[in-house]
Design an enzyme around this catalytic site. Structure first.
Site, PDB file in Angstrom:
ATOM      1  N   GLY A  27     -10.864   6.704  -0.852  1.00  0.00           N
ATOM      2  CA  GLY A  27     -12.231   7.186  -0.762  1.00  0.00           C
ATOM      3  C   GLY A  27     -12.472   8.092   0.434  1.00  0.00           C
ATOM      4  O   GLY A  27     -13.341   8.966   0.400  1.00  0.00           O
ATOM      5  N   LYS A  46      -3.668  10.091   8.312  1.00  0.00           N
ATOM      6  CA  LYS A  46      -4.805   9.971   7.402  1.00  0.00           C
ATOM      7  C   LYS A  46      -5.730  11.161   7.620  1.00  0.00           C
ATOM      8  O   LYS A  46      -6.220  11.394   8.718  1.00  0.00           O
ATOM      9  CB  LYS A  46      -5.546   8.663   7.638  1.00  0.00           C
ATOM     10  CG  LYS A  46      -6.609   8.376   6.594  1.00  0.00           C
ATOM     11  CD  LYS A  46      -7.106   6.946   6.714  1.00  0.00           C
ATOM     12  CE  LYS A  46      -8.016   6.581   5.566  1.00  0.00           C
ATOM     13  NZ  LYS A  46      -8.443   5.167   5.632  1.00  0.00           N
ATOM     14  N   TYR A 102       4.148   4.533  10.130  1.00  0.00           N
ATOM     15  CA  TYR A 102       4.652   4.723   8.765  1.00  0.00           C
ATOM     16  C   TYR A 102       5.474   3.499   8.385  1.00  0.00           C
ATOM     17  O   TYR A 102       6.458   3.172   9.049  1.00  0.00           O
ATOM     18  CB  TYR A 102       5.509   5.980   8.676  1.00  0.00           C
ATOM     19  CG  TYR A 102       6.244   6.092   7.356  1.00  0.00           C
ATOM     20  CD1 TYR A 102       5.551   6.074   6.150  1.00  0.00           C
ATOM     21  CD2 TYR A 102       7.639   6.200   7.313  1.00  0.00           C
ATOM     22  CE1 TYR A 102       6.213   6.166   4.936  1.00  0.00           C
ATOM     23  CE2 TYR A 102       8.307   6.299   6.101  1.00  0.00           C
ATOM     24  CZ  TYR A 102       7.593   6.278   4.926  1.00  0.00           C
ATOM     25  OH  TYR A 102       8.247   6.356   3.730  1.00  0.00           O
ATOM     26  N   ASP A 147     -13.607  -4.817   3.578  1.00  0.00           N
ATOM     27  CA  ASP A 147     -13.025  -4.291   2.334  1.00  0.00           C
ATOM     28  C   ASP A 147     -11.647  -4.908   2.080  1.00  0.00           C
ATOM     29  O   ASP A 147     -10.685  -4.194   1.788  1.00  0.00           O
ATOM     30  CB  ASP A 147     -12.920  -2.764   2.399  1.00  0.00           C
ATOM     31  CG  ASP A 147     -12.793  -2.133   1.008  1.00  0.00           C
ATOM     32  OD1 ASP A 147     -13.165  -2.798   0.017  1.00  0.00           O
ATOM     33  OD2 ASP A 147     -12.327  -0.986   0.921  1.00  0.00           O
TER      34      ASP A 147
END
Length: 601
Positions: A27, A46, A102, A147
């Protein structure tokens, strides 16, 4: 129009980070694999993306601020073993980029469940303990995640090589510190979180609290063990409504995890299980208590068959032990000890365990595993079996087993790979499944699409079975087409990709024939891992698309192979297409077609 997965490849961010390929999207934007040119290592970046260039300035500012908040909150948990590490947040061309650890070889829990189906209760408990530990660390700093869901839980190889031994909570994009006066960068009218995992009090406008995160954890664990969310409905609105007004669907696979789910999914946050209570119950499932206690005998045949692998003491489920009328605080090292012990119960792709015994067979027969299983002689090491599942649904009910003496003529469904000895039939029922899972975890972790089957002796057949539980590994969606593991002979041609294992070395005779050879000598290709193609991809199409899919999903450079010398290869066969799983075996080979040798790289 959304950008393609390759859009942006080759860009250098902030004069330092070279974008290699896109790892995923969400999102907030995209996550990229990038090369840090200063430190010569790989990181994840990101990127905040705006789908509509005309998006109102206020909303753009809110999304940018959320990215900064995510970096700040996650960085506050830097060094936590179950949180993805955030290294930095920087700005490039006016937008923030978050520089993160990562995690090579990681797969999120949502994808893993979609590939292989529900997990065993003990494996769910292990994952739950790790996520709970991460949430608790955040709660102690006043950070609510808001979340928690399968897509935000990563499973990755640990230092021992266990493919899913490392558990990481990620994506603090909508987390918040409600007691600090921190600005909330979400619309007041918006539901913050994911439908189906949102706590009832949050859906009705209540504040973010630790209890709300625990409700989301309960929904996540329910999804992991049952294969679907407790409030999954046909639309997001219906899912939110169900979470507020309806009881969760009664679990059928949860076994010993069921009381934990019940405590976490209480509608009233004041009645919801606390983190301390949940930790204690999950730890008991991962590392069952060894002390003896009186048990009430129940009809085990009416329970989920794997429930006996970690059955709680009567009356103990859902609460801490009580001493002198007060709750006893669990020792601080309980979580660490349980996680360390639980790493042995590593998930294989689709690895749900089933304990089989004919609970209703009380006629005094000497059939080892009961009339339902049907074998008149005990299983032996290396036996290949065919399975006949009730109603034809694999891994539903108790299958009838027959032997395939050649391990080839009838396309066997699986093979006996280990045994667990017990002093009594009761001990076999209680300990056999969990020990089978532990003893076969390495093999299951090397195969693409398998599940375990613990065949437990009945009370009447215990002696006939030699007092042993047989540990089988079966194809999750179809046959395995031959022997598994060390029972494969070098030089044997593969009848199907189902028996190819990670790190197998292959002698390639043609693009339709490969043979298993020793990795100590020369070979043409080495198996690195697996990927899946879409349901609409035909086998003919797969044979032209699979190399590119493997290069994208299982790139050899992630395993240390020089991309200027090596390239991705692949193998497909009819079996995965007949079963609908569309599994592709991904390999590495030399670009010039030459042979490989020894322990490359």
């Amino acid at each position: 129009m959304p950008s393609s997965p390759t859009s942006g490849v080759g860009r250098v961010i902030a004069g330092r980070y070279l974008l290699l390929h896109r790892l995923g999207s969400g999102g907030m934007g995209h996550v990229w694999l990038a090369h840090d040119q200063r430190l010569a290592c790989e990181v994840a970046l990101k990127e905040v993306v705006f789908g509509d260039p005309a998006e109102p300035g206020q909303e753009r500012e809110a999304r940018v601020a959320r990215a900064r908040a995510e970096a700040r909150h996650a960085a506050g948990l830097r060094g936590h073993p179950h949180v993805v590490t955030v290294h930095d947040v920087l700005e490039h061309e006016g937008l923030p980029w978050i520089v993160m650890e990562y995690v090579a070889g990681a797969v999120d829990l949502r994808e893993l469940l979609a590939r292989g189906g529900p997990l065993a209760p003990a494996e769910c408990a292990r994952i739950g303990l790790a996520v709970l530990d991460a949430l608790t660390a955040g709660h102690e700093r006043g950070v609510m995640h808001r979340d928690v869901k399968p897509a935000n839980i990563l499973l990755a190889p640990d230092r021992t090589g266990s493919p899913y031994g490392r558990v990481l909570l990620t994506d603090y994009g909508i987390s918040v510190q409600p007691d600090t006066g921190e600005t909330r960068y979400t619309m007041a009218s918006a539901l913050v979180g994911t439908a189906g995992y949102l706590a009832p009090e949050r859906a009705t406008g209540g504040p973010p609290t630790p209890a709300a995160d625990l409700f989301s954890l309960g929904c996540t664990l329910y999804h992991a063990v049952e294969g679907h969310g407790p409030f999954a409905r046909e639309s997001p609105l219906a899912s939110v409504t169900a979470a507020v007004l309806e009881d969760p669907r009664a679990p059928v696979r949860a076994g010993a995890l069921e009381p934990v789910l019940r405590g976490l999914l209480a509608k009233d946050p004041d009645l919801r299980a606390t983190a301390r209570e949940v930790e204690a119950e999950l730890a008991r499932i991962v590392t069952p208590q060894t002390e003896t206690y009186a048990r009430t005998r129940t009809d085990l045949g009416s329970q989920p068959p794997w429930a006996v692998s970690a059955h709680p003491a009567p009356g103990a489920a859902g609460r801490d032990p009580v001493v002198g009328g007060t709750r006893r605080r669990p020792r601080p090292h309980a979580l660490r000890a349980a996680l360390a012990g639980g790493l042995g119960l590593v998930l294989a792709l689709g690895g749900a365990w089933y304990a089989l015994a004919d609970r209703e067979n009380g006629g005094g027969t000497a059939v080892p595993y009961g009339e339902a299983v049907g074998l008149v002689k005990p299983l032996k090491a290396g036996d290949c079996v065919l399975t006949d599942w009730p109603g034809g649904a694999r891994f539903s009910g108790t299958p009838r087993l027959t032997l395939d003496p050649t391990c080839a003529d009838q396309a066997p469904d699986g093979q006996v790979v280990a045994f667990v000895e017990a002093a009594s039939d009761e001990e076999a029922r209680e300990r056999g499944p969990a020990l089978c899972e532990e003893r076969t975890r390495e093999l299951r972790g090397r195969l693409a699409d398998v599940r375990g089957l613990a065949v437990v002796p009945t009370a009447d057949g215990f002696e006939a079975a030699g007092g042993r539980t047989a540990c089988l590994v079966l194809g999750a969606h179809g046959p395995v087409y031959g022997p598994l593991g060390d029972r494969r002979r070098l030089g044997t041609a593969f009848a199907d990709t189902a028996t190819m294992q990670r790190r197998d070395c292959l002698d390639v005779r043609s693009r339709r024939e490969a043979r298993l050879v020793s990795c100590d000598g020369t070979y043409d290709e080495q198996v690195l891992g697996f990927t899946r193609l879409g349901e609409d991809v035909t086998l003919a199409e797969a044979r032209t698309e699979s190399d590119a899919a493997c290069a994208r999903e299982v790139p050899p450079r992630d395993y240390g192979f020089d991309p200027s010398v090596h390239e991705a290869g692949s193998w497909t066969s009819e079996g995965p297409w007949k079963s609908g799983t569309h599994v592709v075996v991904c390999t590495v080979r030399r670009q010039n077609g030459g042979t490989m040798e020894g322990a490359e790289p």
